[in-house]
Design a protein around this motif. Sequence first.
Motif, PDB file in Angstrom:
ATOM      1  N   CYS A   4      20.233 -32.287 -44.278  1.00 13.61           N
ATOM      2  CA  CYS A   4      21.055 -32.568 -43.107  1.00 13.61           C
ATOM      3  C   CYS A   4      21.521 -34.017 -43.151  1.00 13.61           C
ATOM      4  CB  CYS A   4      20.272 -32.312 -41.816  1.00 13.61           C
ATOM      5  SG  CYS A   4      18.823 -33.383 -41.608  1.00 13.61           S
ATOM      6  N   SER A   5      22.456 -34.347 -42.272  1.00  9.58           N
ATOM      7  CA  SER A   5      22.943 -35.720 -42.170  1.00  9.58           C
ATOM      8  C   SER A   5      22.079 -36.514 -41.198  1.00  9.58           C
ATOM      9  CB  SER A   5      24.397 -35.732 -41.686  1.00  9.58           C
ATOM     10  OG  SER A   5      24.787 -37.057 -41.323  1.00  9.58           O
ATOM     11  N   THR A   6      21.910 -37.780 -41.494  1.00 13.83           N
ATOM     12  CA  THR A   6      21.178 -38.675 -40.593  1.00 13.83           C
ATOM     13  C   THR A   6      21.887 -38.853 -39.254  1.00 13.83           C
ATOM     14  OG1 THR A   6      22.290 -40.521 -41.695  1.00 13.83           O
ATOM     15  CG2 THR A   6      20.045 -39.995 -42.424  1.00 13.83           C
ATOM     16  N   ARG A   7      23.159 -38.446 -39.174  1.00 13.95           N
ATOM     17  CA  ARG A   7      23.903 -38.608 -37.916  1.00 13.95           C
ATOM     18  C   ARG A   7      24.069 -37.305 -37.149  1.00 13.95           C
ATOM     19  NH1 ARG A   7      28.291 -43.440 -39.386  1.00 13.95           N
ATOM     20  NH2 ARG A   7      26.793 -44.646 -40.635  1.00 13.95           N
ATOM     21  N   GLY A   8      23.384 -36.259 -37.609  1.00 11.13           N
ATOM     22  CA  GLY A   8      23.267 -35.043 -36.823  1.00 11.13           C
ATOM     23  C   GLY A   8      24.398 -34.053 -36.913  1.00 11.13           C
ATOM     24  N   GLY A   9      25.462 -34.371 -37.657  1.00 10.82           N
ATOM     25  CA  GLY A   9      26.627 -33.504 -37.671  1.00 10.82           C
ATOM     26  C   GLY A   9      26.636 -32.455 -38.758  1.00 10.82           C
ATOM     27  N   VAL A  10      25.689 -32.495 -39.668  1.00  8.77           N
ATOM     28  CA  VAL A  10      25.652 -31.556 -40.798  1.00  8.77           C
ATOM     29  C   VAL A  10      24.225 -31.064 -40.975  1.00  8.77           C
ATOM     30  CG1 VAL A  10      26.074 -31.250 -43.263  1.00  8.77           C
ATOM     31  CG2 VAL A  10      27.531 -32.792 -41.944  1.00  8.77           C
ATOM     32  N   LYS A 335      14.040 -38.314 -36.493  1.00 11.21           N
ATOM     33  CA  LYS A 335      15.190 -37.512 -36.940  1.00 11.21           C
ATOM     34  C   LYS A 335      16.213 -37.308 -35.819  1.00 11.21           C
ATOM     35  CE  LYS A 335      12.112 -35.102 -40.171  1.00 11.21           C
ATOM     36  NZ  LYS A 335      11.584 -33.789 -40.620  1.00 11.21           N
ATOM     37  N   ASP A 336      16.345 -38.301 -34.975  1.00 12.61           N
ATOM     38  CA  ASP A 336      17.292 -38.247 -33.855  1.00 12.61           C
ATOM     39  C   ASP A 336      18.677 -38.655 -34.355  1.00 12.61           C
ATOM     40  OD1 ASP A 336      18.796 -38.562 -31.549  1.00 12.61           O
ATOM     41  OD2 ASP A 336      17.198 -39.528 -30.409  1.00 12.61           O
ATOM     42  N   GLY A 337      19.468 -37.657 -34.778  1.00 16.66           N
ATOM     43  CA  GLY A 337      20.776 -37.935 -35.355  1.00 16.66           C
ATOM     44  C   GLY A 337      21.714 -38.627 -34.394  1.00 16.66           C
ATOM     45  N   ALA A 338      21.661 -38.269 -33.122  1.00 14.61           N
ATOM     46  CA  ALA A 338      22.559 -38.880 -32.136  1.00 14.61           C
ATOM     47  C   ALA A 338      22.268 -40.365 -31.989  1.00 14.61           C
ATOM     48  CB  ALA A 338      22.421 -38.169 -30.794  1.00 14.61           C
ATOM     49  N   ALA A 339      20.986 -40.727 -31.956  1.00 16.86           N
ATOM     50  CA  ALA A 339      20.619 -42.137 -31.827  1.00 16.86           C
ATOM     51  C   ALA A 339      21.038 -42.922 -33.061  1.00 16.86           C
ATOM     52  CB  ALA A 339      19.110 -42.263 -31.601  1.00 16.86           C
ATOM     53  N   VAL A 340      20.839 -42.333 -34.243  1.00 17.96           N
ATOM     54  CA  VAL A 340      21.223 -43.015 -35.483  1.00 17.96           C
ATOM     55  C   VAL A 340      22.741 -43.165 -35.545  1.00 17.96           C
ATOM     56  CG1 VAL A 340      21.254 -42.839 -38.000  1.00 17.96           C
ATOM     57  CG2 VAL A 340      19.165 -42.282 -36.734  1.00 17.96           C
ATOM     58  N   LYS A 341      23.465 -42.134 -35.156  1.00 14.79           N
ATOM     59  CA  LYS A 341      24.930 -42.184 -35.157  1.00 14.79           C
ATOM     60  C   LYS A 341      25.427 -43.323 -34.279  1.00 14.79           C
ATOM     61  CE  LYS A 341      28.918 -39.397 -33.641  1.00 14.79           C
ATOM     62  NZ  LYS A 341      29.789 -39.526 -34.829  1.00 14.79           N
ATOM     63  N   LYS A 342      24.889 -43.437 -33.086  1.00 12.40           N
ATOM     64  CA  LYS A 342      25.295 -44.496 -32.166  1.00 12.40           C
ATOM     65  C   LYS A 342      24.998 -45.874 -32.752  1.00 12.40           C
ATOM     66  CE  LYS A 342      24.570 -46.178 -27.430  1.00 12.40           C
ATOM     67  NZ  LYS A 342      23.829 -45.959 -26.156  1.00 12.40           N
ATOM     68  N   HIS A 351      29.507 -55.005 -37.125  1.00  6.78           N
ATOM     69  CA  HIS A 351      28.629 -55.633 -38.133  1.00  6.78           C
ATOM     70  C   HIS A 351      27.375 -56.222 -37.502  1.00  6.78           C
ATOM     71  CE1 HIS A 351      32.226 -56.169 -41.106  1.00  6.78           C
ATOM     72  NE2 HIS A 351      31.843 -54.906 -40.969  1.00  6.78           N
ATOM     73  N   ARG A 352      27.007 -55.720 -36.332  1.00  8.59           N
ATOM     74  CA  ARG A 352      25.771 -56.193 -35.704  1.00  8.59           C
ATOM     75  C   ARG A 352      25.215 -55.128 -34.768  1.00  8.59           C
ATOM     76  NH1 ARG A 352      25.517 -60.907 -34.300  1.00  8.59           N
ATOM     77  NH2 ARG A 352      27.227 -61.621 -35.603  1.00  8.59           N
ATOM     78  N   HIS A 353      23.890 -55.150 -34.669  1.00  5.75           N
ATOM     79  CA  HIS A 353      23.200 -54.271 -33.736  1.00  5.75           C
ATOM     80  C   HIS A 353      21.834 -54.886 -33.470  1.00  5.75           C
ATOM     81  CE1 HIS A 353      21.811 -50.580 -31.783  1.00  5.75           C
ATOM     82  NE2 HIS A 353      20.702 -50.691 -32.497  1.00  5.75           N
ATOM     83  N   SER A 354      21.438 -54.868 -32.238  1.00  5.72           N
ATOM     84  CA  SER A 354      20.124 -55.389 -31.860  1.00  5.72           C
ATOM     85  C   SER A 354      19.194 -54.215 -31.577  1.00  5.72           C
ATOM     86  CB  SER A 354      20.244 -56.286 -30.623  1.00  5.72           C
ATOM     87  OG  SER A 354      18.978 -56.816 -30.275  1.00  5.72           O
ATOM     88  N   LEU A 355      18.114 -54.121 -32.334  1.00  7.53           N
ATOM     89  CA  LEU A 355      17.192 -53.012 -32.128  1.00  7.53           C
ATOM     90  C   LEU A 355      16.503 -53.134 -30.775  1.00  7.53           C
ATOM     91  CD1 LEU A 355      15.280 -52.592 -35.536  1.00  7.53           C
ATOM     92  CD2 LEU A 355      17.296 -51.374 -34.751  1.00  7.53           C
ATOM     93  N   PRO A 356      16.449 -52.065 -29.983  1.00  7.18           N
ATOM     94  CA  PRO A 356      15.647 -52.089 -28.760  1.00  7.18           C
ATOM     95  C   PRO A 356      14.194 -52.416 -29.092  1.00  7.18           C
ATOM     96  CG  PRO A 356      17.049 -50.143 -28.833  1.00  7.18           C
ATOM     97  CD  PRO A 356      17.136 -50.787 -30.187  1.00  7.18           C
ATOM     98  N   ALA A 357      13.474 -52.953 -28.126  1.00  4.41           N
ATOM     99  CA  ALA A 357      12.109 -53.434 -28.358  1.00  4.41           C
ATOM    100  C   ALA A 357      11.208 -52.339 -28.926  1.00  4.41           C
ATOM    101  CB  ALA A 357      11.527 -53.983 -27.057  1.00  4.41           C
TER     102      ALA A 357
END
Length: 488
Positions: A4-10, A335-342, A351-357
């Motif tokens: 499957c895809s890490t982003r949940g679409g496949v 394996k939360d594809g929706a969270a990874v996609k976002k 080009h940036r993202h701050s990981l939640p605590a």
Amino acid sequence: MKYCSTRGGVHGWDFRDVLFSGFAPDGGMFMPESVPVVSAETLRGWRGLNYTQLVVEVASMFIPAQLIPREDLQVLVGEALSGFSVPDVVRIVQLKGGLSVLELFHGDTLAFKDLAMTCTVRFLNYFLRKENHRATVVVGTSGDTGGSAIQSAKGLCGLDVVVVYPRGRITPVQEKHMITCLEDNVHVFAADGSSDDIDQPLRRLFADQALVKSHSLMSLNSVNWSRVMVQLAHFIYAYLQLSGVERVEADGDLPELEVVVPTGGAGNIAAGFIVKQMGLPLKLVAMVNSNDIVHRTVTSGDFSMAANVTQTLAPAIDIQDPYNMERVFWLLLGKDGAAVKKMMEEFQQSHRHSLPANQHKLLSKVLSTGSVNDDGILETMRRCWEENQYVLCPHTSVAAWHHYNCPHNPQINRCYVATASPAKFQAAVQRAGLTFDLPEAVLALDKLATRYQNLEQSPNWCKDWEDRLREKIQSVSSVRKNNGTYYS
């Protein structure tokens, strides 16, 4: 075994589908829908296997026998790994002070990429011959992947290889492993930019599903699941050889092994994390050079690219987009594809993202990191030579810096992954004040003719490069079709 895809679409793709793909159609990366667990009994049963046999065991867990029967798999892996220069394909060198180095660089291009690449190309050719089909491989490289792909695939009638490398940002040996190959199915481009720059037009090409399908476009970067799958064996082999598992009673707890990996695109770290999910008690350490996005992500949750890629003495890990971290995030987040996609779409756009605590806490529990500048690389190379008369390549030095600067629990053995031979990085060896006798095969590269095309910077360089590469893909496909050449 489905993928499957890490982003949940496949969902529900088989190994053959994934092998012939780059990124998933939804932009994600392919992963097994379920990660198999290796029991302690199975692990102990693997203790007497050589590296080639171990690769077969690992691959058979992810490739159903209906697709590649076990007898065929044994032949393919055996042939792929038959040309390496040491008897067991890889080698462990044990130096002073518990510095155990896992040498993965004894293939044609003197880099660890040869191990997974040779196997993956054999799998590809197996299906191409079976189906009387052809495919076009497109590879962006930070130094080693391109040469390994070319050497593994050159001369195969059913496979064209298009490689793009960052001109002036790799070593002469890395460059010559690519541009001296004059086979008709090899097409090399030198780009005026970084490896991260190269990734941008390549992602756009793979996002064009009409192009992908009509020209059987695929990737041999560690985007390709098969590459990561074979790399699982590195970690299992190291564990069986160095953890001390043979000294533990059958009902005792498995001992932990710390594995320290020089990290750029994070393919090896992703493989190590999957092995950890399979039940092996690994303590993973990702060591980076001055391109420290993985280090910042683990230590502070700052998953953001720097303004520019910094050129260092360890060019193969001069990467600010560690794309295989997406696989780590996917496993880490259940394996939360929706969270990874976002997360990943935000990262790709800004080009940036701050990981939640909570996510940062999860990541820092399973992965440790460190960052080493060029001075640290040279200092480590010198010290290792002074104590052991052993020359490290600058990438392996990034990992070994951890040995000399981070005290460890003597109850836990350590392994340092050596990803390339120092023969490929003579400038760094000389800057460290050391010498290394070049193999004859490397010396012979200077006498060979070269062939490549330029991709120059322009105001609209990304679109220009995409158009040039699209044109090449279409032209080689047309030539193959007209010539009626399909499989080898």
